[in-house]
Motif scaffolding. Sequence first.
Motif, mmCIF file in Angstrom:
data_model
loop_
_atom_site.group_PDB
_atom_site.id
_atom_site.type_symbol
_atom_site.label_atom_id
_atom_site.label_comp_id
_atom_site.label_asym_id
_atom_site.label_seq_id
_atom_site.Cartn_x
_atom_site.Cartn_y
_atom_site.Cartn_z
ATOM 1 N N ALA A 45 0.827 -1.209 0.000
ATOM 2 C CA ALA A 45 0.000 0.000 0.000
ATOM 3 C C ALA A 45 0.866 1.266 0.000
ATOM 4 N N ILE A 46 1.989 1.240 0.743
ATOM 5 C CA ILE A 46 2.873 2.406 0.791
ATOM 6 C C ILE A 46 3.510 2.646 -0.579
ATOM 7 N N ILE A 47 3.989 1.559 -1.204
ATOM 8 C CA ILE A 47 4.621 1.696 -2.536
ATOM 9 C C ILE A 47 3.606 2.228 -3.543
ATOM 10 N N LYS A 48 2.382 1.726 -3.490
ATOM 11 C CA LYS A 48 1.352 2.166 -4.453
ATOM 12 C C LYS A 48 1.044 3.643 -4.272
ATOM 13 N N GLN A 49 0.939 4.095 -3.046
ATOM 14 C CA GLN A 49 0.647 5.508 -2.794
ATOM 15 C C GLN A 49 1.797 6.400 -3.278
ATOM 16 N N ARG A 50 3.039 5.975 -3.069
ATOM 17 C CA ARG A 50 4.174 6.764 -3.543
ATOM 18 C C ARG A 50 4.227 6.815 -5.063
ATOM 19 N N LEU A 51 3.940 5.695 -5.719
ATOM 20 C CA LEU A 51 3.927 5.679 -7.191
ATOM 21 C C LEU A 51 2.845 6.612 -7.730
ATOM 22 N N LEU A 52 1.691 6.627 -7.070
ATOM 23 C CA LEU A 52 0.602 7.492 -7.517
ATOM 24 C C LEU A 52 0.981 8.957 -7.373
ATOM 25 N N THR A 53 1.693 9.283 -6.299
ATOM 26 C CA THR A 53 2.157 10.670 -6.092
ATOM 27 C C THR A 53 3.149 11.074 -7.167
ATOM 28 N N VAL A 54 4.068 10.195 -7.496
ATOM 29 C CA VAL A 54 5.061 10.485 -8.544
ATOM 30 C C VAL A 54 4.393 10.598 -9.905
ATOM 31 N N ALA A 55 3.426 9.717 -10.182
ATOM 32 C CA ALA A 55 2.767 9.745 -11.485
ATOM 33 C C ALA A 55 2.010 11.049 -11.691
ATOM 34 N N ASN A 56 1.480 11.636 -10.622
ATOM 35 C CA ASN A 56 0.725 12.879 -10.742
ATOM 36 C C ASN A 56 1.631 14.121 -10.666
ATOM 37 N N ASP A 57 2.892 13.927 -10.422
ATOM 38 C CA ASP A 57 3.851 15.034 -10.352
ATOM 39 C C ASP A 57 4.590 15.131 -11.687
ATOM 40 N N SER A 58 4.172 16.072 -12.520
ATOM 41 C CA SER A 58 4.758 16.177 -13.864
ATOM 42 C C SER A 58 6.191 16.681 -13.852
ATOM 43 N N THR A 59 6.676 17.187 -12.722
ATOM 44 C CA THR A 59 8.069 17.668 -12.662
ATOM 45 C C THR A 59 9.067 16.518 -12.574
ATOM 46 N N ILE A 60 8.581 15.360 -12.229
ATOM 47 C CA ILE A 60 9.456 14.183 -12.146
ATOM 48 C C ILE A 60 9.365 13.427 -13.463
ATOM 49 N N LEU A 61 10.466 13.369 -14.192
ATOM 50 C CA LEU A 61 10.490 12.679 -15.473
ATOM 51 C C LEU A 61 10.585 11.172 -15.264
ATOM 52 N N PRO A 62 10.067 10.386 -16.180
ATOM 53 C CA PRO A 62 10.175 8.924 -16.049
ATOM 54 C C PRO A 62 11.624 8.455 -15.965
ATOM 55 N N GLU A 63 12.555 9.207 -16.678
ATOM 56 C CA GLU A 63 13.958 8.798 -16.657
ATOM 57 C C GLU A 63 14.590 8.996 -15.283
ATOM 58 N N ALA A 64 13.921 9.800 -14.444
ATOM 59 C CA ALA A 64 14.470 10.052 -13.113
ATOM 60 C C ALA A 64 14.248 8.886 -12.169
ATOM 61 N N ILE A 65 13.478 7.920 -12.598
ATOM 62 C CA ILE A 65 13.224 6.734 -11.774
ATOM 63 C C ILE A 65 14.359 5.749 -12.024
ATOM 64 N N GLN A 66 15.204 5.563 -11.057
ATOM 65 C CA GLN A 66 16.382 4.719 -11.197
ATOM 66 C C GLN A 66 16.604 3.930 -9.909
ATOM 67 N N ALA A 67 17.411 2.880 -10.048
ATOM 68 C CA ALA A 67 17.824 2.090 -8.884
ATOM 69 C C ALA A 67 19.151 2.633 -8.357
ATOM 70 N N GLU A 68 19.263 2.694 -7.049
ATOM 71 C CA GLU A 68 20.477 3.246 -6.432
ATOM 72 C C GLU A 68 20.878 2.347 -5.254
ATOM 73 N N LYS A 69 22.185 2.084 -5.159
ATOM 74 C CA LYS A 69 22.700 1.212 -4.109
ATOM 75 C C LYS A 69 23.563 2.006 -3.150
ATOM 76 N N ARG A 70 23.290 1.882 -1.865
ATOM 77 C CA ARG A 70 24.075 2.537 -0.830
ATOM 78 C C ARG A 70 24.519 1.456 0.166
ATOM 79 N N GLY A 71 25.774 1.098 0.038
ATOM 80 C CA GLY A 71 26.273 0.027 0.896
ATOM 81 C C GLY A 71 25.556 -1.264 0.587
#
Length: 564
Positions: A80-106
Amino acid sequence: MKLDKNYPSLSLSQRFKTWLILLVTTLLLVVAVPVYAQQTTTTSTTGNAVDGFPVVLDGKELFRVKQGIPGIATAEERAAIIKQRLLTVANDSTILPEAIQAEKRGNDLFVKAGDKVLFTIIKEDAVIYNKSREILAQEATKFIQASIVKYREERKAENLVKGAVLAVITTIALLLFFRFLQKIVTKLLAKIRYARNADALELRIKNIQVLGSNAMSYLLSGFVRLGRLAIILLSLYVYLPFVLSQFPVTKPLGDSILKDIAVQIEQLVEGFSKYLPNLLTIGIIALLTIYVIEFAKLVISELGRDDAYPWFYPEWIQPTNRLVTFLIVAIAVVVAGPFLPGFGSPAFQGVSLFLGAIFTLGSSSAVANAVSGIILIYTRSFQIGDFVAIGDTRGSVIEKSLFVTRIINPKKEVITMPNAKILGSDVRNFSVVQRESHQGLVLYTTITLGYDVPWRKVHEVLIKAAGATKYIMAEPRPFVLQTSLNDYHISYEINAFTDHPELMPEIYSDLHQNIQDYCNQAGIEILSPAYTSIRDGNHSTMPADYLPDDYTPPTFGISSQNGH
């Protein structure tokens, strides 16, 4: 607007129904559907601990979460948390699809949208899916990017306008189709009324009228109106999912309805295909039943030939055909019963018990009358047109049915008698002798005369009176029987033959009139001998036309004890 004379305008009730359907459809589209669709997009799709809980965007499942984060969130809460965050990003036109990336920290691996963390891929995810965390992150990133691109594409202004235009065009087409359908239905109903008025709708099977024009008109009109309703509902059933699928907010609901339609059609086809063997068996049973009935009719017709079997009478052919047909059909229904849909189900058994109870409780007299009707047919008690006497009822038989017999008496009164009552009564048939042996029916009546009238003269007068009666046969000649020698008079019974038993009341009336006339002409008084013993000084009882012109009443005779 100018109306065509061939198509009558819609009545007020029909217009009200049309506008009511359109109003309900509009309310469903404008109010109820978006609310339901919004609830569909904001609530979690059904999941479970074994299959995982889906992460959905715009009604489409991206992936499933099967593992929760110990001490932080369960698998369902994590999805449910992941779905809500995805919905927020999808409705935010300032975030480009290419900005969705995987990142590793340690040792931690994140999927981020810009500087926002969408979710973390933990070691347990890799174990459950049997893939490395890096591969899972790449796959999830691709799914999310593609889904966000499609999500935003569908909500562009030009696509919304296109969907609205298609919805308007479809609605107009649906209204035009409804109008065309109404014209077709009105024309069909008008033709049915015209055919009914011309008495051209009666249904006949082998010269037997099954339904009259009025009944057929009512039946066909009902079918036409029912077909119109079915077409309207089917049109709305197709129209609503199509219109709903044109808008992103209502598209999940439209896809759900289309999916339900596809599932129902698939189930219908699957059920029909599974039922085909049973249907084929029922068809074979029906075909064999038809051939057996036709063969039985041929055998019965052969039995009823005049020169074939003297013990089987021709009038038995039709009732025997009906009885044998009923028995054959009943046996066929019993054999085909297990192959009928729903046979053996609780509903089928309940209906069977209900019908059986009704038949048992309410049909005892009907069964008795039906059995009595069959017995009366094969005992040949009477036929249509016979003049009969049943108890105190006398008249001509005008109708024989399985349950009742109708008789019209000489007063033109139609009397309906249950067959069970007839079977329990004495039936006197006055027509059977004339019909079967071509002999006349003997009519008889009795008069009483004193011993002072010569019996030979009485015989002669009575026979002449019978011979002068209309519908009395000349051969065999009438005859007289002296049925009793009573204390004061003799009983004379005149017997005469007639070949018109249905005219018995009229013949008896004429015979009695002629007996009076001929007795008067012969000087025979028809009166009680007790009257004649004290008639000294009284006028004769014969009419004056039959007395001599110089007739005078006799004087009183008085004598003394010594004879003077």
